[in-house]
Design an enzyme around this catalytic site. Sequence first.
Site, PDB file in Angstrom:
ATOM      1  N   SER A 169       0.910  -1.301  -0.054  1.00  0.00           N
ATOM      2  CA  SER A 169      -0.119   0.043  -0.062  1.00  0.00           C
ATOM      3  C   SER A 169       0.891   1.152  -0.065  1.00  0.00           C
ATOM      4  CB  SER A 169      -1.104  -0.176   1.364  1.00  0.00           C
ATOM      5  OG  SER A 169      -1.953   1.141   0.992  1.00  0.00           O
ATOM      6  N   ASP A 193      -0.081  -4.100  -4.064  1.00  0.00           N
ATOM      7  CA  ASP A 193      -1.150  -3.102  -4.172  1.00  0.00           C
ATOM      8  C   ASP A 193      -0.680  -1.721  -3.688  1.00  0.00           C
ATOM      9  OD1 ASP A 193      -3.648  -3.003  -5.579  1.00  0.00           O
ATOM     10  OD2 ASP A 193      -4.643  -3.214  -3.727  1.00  0.00           O
ATOM     11  N   HIS A 274      -7.446  -5.597  -1.081  1.00  0.00           N
ATOM     12  CA  HIS A 274      -6.178  -4.802  -0.986  1.00  0.00           C
ATOM     13  C   HIS A 274      -4.909  -5.599  -0.703  1.00  0.00           C
ATOM     14  CE1 HIS A 274      -3.888  -1.014  -0.883  1.00  0.00           C
ATOM     15  NE2 HIS A 274      -4.117  -0.824   0.243  1.00  0.00           N
TER      16      HIS A 274
END
EC number: 3.1.1.3
Length: 500
Positions: A169, A193, A274
């Site tokens: 992230s 991601d 995610h």
Amino acid sequence: MRNTVFLLGFWSVYCYFPAGSITTLRPQGSLRDEHHKPTGVPATARPSVAFNIRTSKDPEQEGCNLSLGDSKLLENCGFNMTAKTFFIIHGWTMSGMFESWLHKLVSALQMREKDANVVVVDWLPLAHQLYTDAVNNTRVVGQRVAGMLDWLQEKEEFSLGNVHLIGYSLGAHVAGYAGNFVKGTVGRITGLDPAGPMFEGVDINRRLSPDDADFVDVLHTYTLSFGLSIGIRMPVGHIDIYPNGGDFQPGCGFNDVIGSFAYGTISEMVKCEHERAVHLFVDSLVNQDKPSFAFQCTDSSRFKRGICLSCRKNRCNNIGYNAKKMRKKRNSKMYLKTRAGMPFKVYHYQLKVHMFSYNNSGDTQPTLYITLYGSNADSQNLPLEIVEKIELNATNTFLVYTEEDLGDLLKMRLTWEGVAHSWYNLWNEFRNYLSQPSNPSRELYIRRIRVKSGETQRKVTFCTQDPTKSSISPGQELWFHKCQDGWKMKNKTSPFVNLA
């Protein structure tokens, strides 16, 4: 209530601050300074960025904190100068604590690379902020990581080429900043991601990019769900892999949403897709005997049509830890299907189906299923997804996949679902009858089907056993057996597969 705020917070960040419009937040330039203390973090708090080398497989053990400039501590912590070095960088956090995925990733790396240094970059005080503030803090954290790497480079046997930064992230962009600021070139960065809001479409110096390491590979798993892109959509590495198109991941679907609402854990549902990137990477470490392959394609639609299952000229690659550096410099977008859980590997098949004389078709599209029979196992009824429309008197291409290794394909069965099984088909059948009531019967003639395995690159042709009986109508089925009619059978395997 907190879970609702979580979703609304992401939505407001993404909608209120379109890409490139942020000036007061300044994620790109004068990020205050390296000694900035974010709001809510007192000066007496723990260090805003810590480097913790994990020496035990027990997640309860905190490991050993490295201190820049302290060579004695480096030795006491058991840092191996000649081994591979992994830096794991977490992302934004609401809880202010490490999530379970981090311990799983640490353990998987330790098992796979027993002599490696596994360092957790702990920037929780700077990540446990409003999202916009956490974004601003990514640059300074990247500078701290680069500073640690520059100091390690002063040691005689340490090599940046052995460094692998793994960021999840926001942590992916931290890794990008680190690769940008370090003196030299990091061996590899893996973006799991990478965060999308406030990074989508911005300059390469303000996000992860291919220039940040010798090899940058990225997994995109949450790009379009519910109209909200938590993960970045654009390609940002040398290879960008989009499992299941990069949006809806198996096991994170609508049924899971309903359950999450019922039990008040919507945040768990949101992070399911995610966080899937992390679990795919862990899977590549622990399930070496079941590597997942991705295939180069221009977009998700073409991949769903089964057009992109070639391994020629580096058009396919392993995903996760086993990904191979591409020879060419330009970006490659790659796609694959996965299961809902570990091991995530599936087996891809391209079907080329010759369809003729589709009588009285109108605008109706058939609902077709294929069943594959192999030497090891048989598949379930696999739907042939019609992405655009059926082309008549032509060859149509489809993509199907199985969760089991079927072995060598022996035969297959094609089924056209009858109208009684589907309200959608019933409506289409009625509409078709209204438009052409004089001849309501429909037939599709299929003479042969060619199947190509994505994993082995083998091609096999199947024909109807009786050439005079090659028609199929709603509610009927056709059987196909191996043949050499029309296409030459090929049993060569891709040299790429041997890299697994």
